[in-house]
Design a protein around this motif. Structure first.
Motif, PDB file in Angstrom:
ATOM      1  N   UNK A 167      -4.892 -19.382 -39.532  1.00  0.00           N
ATOM      2  CA  UNK A 167      -3.695 -19.888 -40.217  1.00  0.00           C
ATOM      3  C   UNK A 167      -2.457 -19.071 -39.832  1.00  0.00           C
ATOM      4  N   UNK A 168      -2.656 -17.770 -39.649  1.00  0.00           N
ATOM      5  CA  UNK A 168      -1.526 -16.942 -39.210  1.00  0.00           C
ATOM      6  C   UNK A 168      -1.068 -17.351 -37.796  1.00  0.00           C
ATOM      7  N   UNK A 169      -2.042 -17.617 -36.928  1.00  0.00           N
ATOM      8  CA  UNK A 169      -1.690 -18.053 -35.568  1.00  0.00           C
ATOM      9  C   UNK A 169      -1.027 -19.430 -35.621  1.00  0.00           C
ATOM     10  N   UNK A 170      -1.557 -20.307 -36.469  1.00  0.00           N
ATOM     11  CA  UNK A 170      -1.030 -21.678 -36.541  1.00  0.00           C
ATOM     12  C   UNK A 170       0.445 -21.685 -36.933  1.00  0.00           C
ATOM     13  N   UNK A 171       0.850 -20.714 -37.744  1.00  0.00           N
ATOM     14  CA  UNK A 171       2.259 -20.642 -38.167  1.00  0.00           C
ATOM     15  C   UNK A 171       3.179 -20.330 -36.986  1.00  0.00           C
ATOM     16  N   UNK A 172       2.615 -19.829 -35.885  1.00  0.00           N
ATOM     17  CA  UNK A 172       3.451 -19.495 -34.719  1.00  0.00           C
ATOM     18  C   UNK A 172       3.393 -20.596 -33.654  1.00  0.00           C
ATOM     19  N   UNK A 173       2.830 -21.730 -34.031  1.00  0.00           N
ATOM     20  CA  UNK A 173       2.753 -22.856 -33.085  1.00  0.00           C
ATOM     21  C   UNK A 173       4.125 -23.504 -32.960  1.00  0.00           C
ATOM     22  N   UNK A 174       4.503 -23.797 -31.720  1.00  0.00           N
ATOM     23  CA  UNK A 174       5.832 -24.373 -31.484  1.00  0.00           C
ATOM     24  C   UNK A 174       5.799 -25.862 -31.794  1.00  0.00           C
TER      25      UNK A 174
END
Lengths: 367, 150
Positions: free
Chosen positions: B133-140
């Motif tokens: 979820x933390x990585x997903x928040x950095x998805x462009x």
């Protein structure tokens, strides 16, 4: 004749004692812990694991502490440690397609399945020193988004479906995988050995070589097809257990470089590839590795070998910073006897020179 | 249980236990009544050579080594369990070997699955979900700007 010179023991002992004192630094400043190094200097730990060629965060942190932050010294310490342990065997090849991706970007396609995931990156920072870090701050917790179950196929797989990029070379049946920790390097070296050499090679050396290809010394028109960082599972086929045993996960960075095409009268043109893979989050390293891997394929792809980055003997013989530092730094060890013989030879040559030059003036005086 | 099902359960358990701290495995085992057992092989540290594949999906190559700890435990009833885990935590290798032996014993297999592996798996999955979820928040999320009058 060999003359042993003694008398250094006391000095060496005291020098090491002084080193330990300097390593500790000002004793009013709290001593750094391995957990602090591993958690807060994580990218230094990643580099030491990669070039030390040993995945163990705690050992790498210890090496960095012991080496006072000298990363090449730390890599040396890790390499020396690995020689003390028995090897149980080799793992199953890791599947980077199944990586739990923390970061994944492509410079070739905007809309890749799985998306562009920036992750923890220095990219797009302004590179201004942050005064907030001077006294330490509690950072905000990371934002959270909606995690999807969608897979993140490799960009090279997408290009490969249409035949636009060459496939990866497949293993020949019963071919051994080269291991330069077991057999001395020989040339020409196959790609498995080259990749092992580059994976443990010095980041600065590979960066400079990769850069040289971009500047025209063995140009190969690269695009960063994909860079991904995250965790992969490691499995080990233990005969006694009878199946591939899950050992846990490691963090890896992978770079797929997409390069200028090749083709022939019988083969349709397609993009070629360079590959980079390293322990931890090591983006600069894997990008450089992929550039150099592609350059080193010159022979295989029928390109002229003109530049240093394309010369496998040059690259592979000089990429290892432990070997390099050993040979460069040995110059500071006593060479008294060697030097005496050089000095003796020089004196003799100078004497001959003086005699040769003195002769005409004697002649002149006689006339 | 069929042999194949036991093998699957052992492997699934190992993949969870390898990701759990040794103290957590020990804490979960502690309330259980354990049968008599012995170390068949004392825990031992060593290395494995980690392999990657050329291009991610091609022929294998040697990437670099990793530290591994391993152990083997035998129950009085004869089952032999193995523990292999990244790192140099020999107590963790021993605990994994013990769990692996218990999973093969009819008397303890279900209990280890329910009381040790299941809760540790839930925790592992929750922590992976959090990271995802933390990585997903950095998805462009790309969008197109339209300039001027269409």
């Amino acid at each position: 004749m060999y003359v042993a010179v003694k008398g250094g023991e006391r000095a060496i002992e005291n020098a090491h004692r002084l080193l330990a004192h300097e390593r500790r630094g000002d004793r009013d400043v709290p001593e750094i812990s391995l957990a602090q190094v591993a958690e807060q200097l994580g990218l230094a730990v990643d580099r030491v694991m990669g070039e030390g060629s040993l995945y163990d965060r705690e050992l790498a942190a210890l090496a960095i502490k012991q080496a006072r932050g000298d990363l090449i010294e730390a890599i040396f310490l890790v390499r020396a440690f690995r020689a003390t342990l028995p090897r149980f065997g080799v793992t199953e090849p890791v599947d980077t397609g199944q990586m739990r991706v923390q970061r994944r970007v492509s410079s070739t396609f905007k809309d890749i399945p799985g998306g562009q995931v920036l992750g923890p990156t220095f990219d797009y920072t302004h590179r201004l020193l942050d005064p907030q870090l001077v006294h330490g701050i509690e950072p905000a917790p990371p934002a959270v988004g909606e995690a999807s179950d969608a897979s993140t196929p490799r960009v090279t797989d997408i290009l490969g479906r249409d035949g636009l990029i060459e496939p990866s070379p497949q293993a020949q049946a019963d071919a051994d995988v080269g291991d330069l920790t077991r057999e001395p390097l020989g040339f020409p070296a196959e790609r498995d050995l080259r990749l092992q050499n580059l994976a443990r090679g010095d980041e600065g050396f590979l960066l400079a070589l990769g850069y040289s290809t971009q500047r025209g010394y063995g140009r190969n028109h690269p695009f960063a097809g994909e860079i991904r960082f995250g965790e992969v599972e490691v499995e080990f086929m233990a005969e006694e257990v009878g199946f591939a045993v899950p050992l846990g996960s490691i963090e890896l960075t992978e770079c797929q470089m997409v390069n200028q095409f090749k083709g022939s009268a019988t083969e349709a043109p397609c993009f070629t590839r360079g590959y980079g893979l390293a322990f931890g989050q090591s983006e600069r390293k894997t990008m450089s590795m992929a550039l150099v891997d592609r350059a080193l394929r010159a022979r295989e792809l029928g390109e002229d070998v003109l530049a240093p980055a394309q010369d496998e003997e040059f690259v592979m013989s000089h990429s290892d910073n432990v070997q390099a530092t050993g040979f460069v730094e040995h110059l500071k060890l006593p060479h008294y006897v060697d030097f005496q013989s050089e000095l003796g030879l020089l004196r003799k040559l100078r004497k001959e020179f003086e005699e040769a030059n003195a002769a005409p003036s004697l002649q002149e005086a006689a006339e | 249980m069929k042999a194949e099902a036991i093998k699957d359960r052992r492997k699934a358990a190992m993949s969870v236990l390898a990701h759990a701290p040794a103290v957590d495995i020990a804490a979960r085992l502690q309330p259980m009544a354990l049968p008599a057992h012995e170390e068949l092989r004392a825990p031992e540290n060593g290395l494995v050579m980690v392999r990657g594949r050329i291009g991610g999906d091609g022929a294998p190559f040697n990437l670099g080594e990793a530290t591994v700890s391993r152990a083997a435990v035998r129950l009085a009833s004869g089952e032999v369990g193995f523990g292999y885990v990244l790192g140099r935590d020999s107590e963790k290798a021993r605990l994994i070997a013990l769990c692996d032996a218990l999973i093969q014993a009819d008397s303890h297999g279900d209990a280890v699955e329910m009381q040790v592996v299941f809760p540790l798996r839930q925790r592992m999955l929750a922590s992976r979900e959090q990271k995802a979820r933390e990585a997903a928040a950095t998805k462009v999320e790309f969008y197109t700007m339209v300039r001027g009058e269409g």
